[in-house]
Design an enzyme around this catalytic site. Structure first.
Site, PDB file in Angstrom:
ATOM      1  N   GLU A  38       0.807  -1.222   0.000  1.00 44.03           N
ATOM      2  CA  GLU A  38       0.000   0.000   0.000  1.00 44.03           C
ATOM      3  C   GLU A  38       0.846   1.281   0.000  1.00 44.03           C
ATOM      4  OE1 GLU A  38      -4.002  -1.580   2.280  1.00 44.03           O
ATOM      5  OE2 GLU A  38      -2.224  -1.187   3.463  1.00 44.03           O
ATOM      6  N   ASP A 247     -11.045  -7.131  -3.113  1.00 43.24           N
ATOM      7  CA  ASP A 247     -11.824  -8.377  -3.070  1.00 43.24           C
ATOM      8  C   ASP A 247     -13.227  -8.001  -2.629  1.00 43.24           C
ATOM      9  OD1 ASP A 247     -12.172  -8.950   0.020  1.00 43.24           O
ATOM     10  OD2 ASP A 247     -10.178  -8.139  -0.280  1.00 43.24           O
TER      11      ASP A 247
END
Ligand code: ADE
Length: 279
Positions: A38, A247
């Protein structure tokens, strides 16, 4: 006279060093992510000036998009997020915090790579358990009696949120990677604002996902934002939370997370860079 000039020059040099090398000397923006995936793109692109190791994490001080930033990988979960955000505030005196990362999609309207800019954040695992099941409560309050659901949310900073929504138009995203779970390969990621929920749980369950949607009206679920929001509120520091969907928080979440973590993390980073260039 010569000595006096030399003294002045030396003093100016010392002041320059203090301003540019001392991590707490100027107004800085804290940028956090939970995972290396990230933050790594931001770290690669920033002009790194200093690394400071505190409490097992490395704080990278430097410049990105013309702004003084302190970038840090917090680690996963609410405790790591709270430790790290408090350190950014106390040690580095950051004037605002932006969290960038990935999340499980909760809203049925969202797909892989879409971006959610949080309007408010709730900690979905804080509350009481009774015969009727789980009741969420506002973190830090005694979980008893009847809850007013509005009270469980922490608000993000309105000004930062508006800037984020404004600059979000006109970002060029990569194409969806191979093996995507949505059919349209050329789909342009959506950018929406809405509620994000946080808990010390990686959600891999359609049933839980439905509960998060119905209970909190959540758009996405993750594991840190609500803790940072709480720390920022206590310290009166403006906070912005950006998440891109890796997801759908369902039974395939672990497989999809592995496949799409880098793609989703990059989309969030692209938005953060755009925001930095405008604040
Ligand atoms: N971050 C990314 N996907 C997640 C999920 N399914 N649950 C919690 N946090 C996540």
């Amino acid at each position: 006279m010569v000595k006096m000039n030399q003294f002045m020059e030396y003093s100016i040099f010392l002041l320059w060093c203090f301003l540019f090398i001392n991590p707490s000397a100027s107004a800085q923006i804290g940028i956090m992510g939970a995972l290396n995936e990230e933050i790594k793109l931001l770290k690669d692109e920033m002009k790194l000036m200093k690394e400071t190791k505190i409490a097992g994490r490395v704080f990278y001080s430097g410049k990105l998009e013309g702004k003084e930033i302190v970038l840090v990988e917090a680690g996963m979960g609410k405790v790591n997020a709270a430790i790290t955000s408090q350190l950014l505030i106390t040690k580095f005196k950051v004037e605002k915090i932006i969290f960038t990362g990935i999340a499980g999609g909760v809203s049925p309207d969202l797909g892989i790579g879409d971006l959610v800019i949080a309007t408010k954040v709730a900690q979905h695992d804080y509350g009481s358990i009774g015969p009727q099941g789980f009741s969420p409560f506002r973190p830090g309050t005694l979980p008893e009696g009847k809850v007013n659901i509005e009270s469980v949310y922490f608000k993000t900073d309105e000004k930062l949120l508006n800037i984020a929504m404004t600059v979000s138009r006109g970002i060029t995203f990569d194409k969806l990677p191979e093996g995507t779970i949505v059919s349209e390969e050329v789909r342009i990621p959506k950018i929406v604002s809405g509620i994000i929920v946080t808990g010390d749980q990686f959600i891999v369950s359609k049933t839980k996902r439905k509960w998060l949607l119905e209970t909190f009206n959540a758009m996405a679920t993750e594991m840190e934002g609500g803790a940072v929001a709480q720390v920022c509120e206590i310290n009166n520091v403006p906070f912005l939370l950006i998440r891109s969907i890796s997801d759908l928080a369902d039974e395939d979440a672990e497989i999809n997370f592995e496949k799409f973590v880098n793609y989703a993390a990059k989309n969030s980073v692209l938005l953060v860079k755009k925001i930095l260039s405008k604040i």
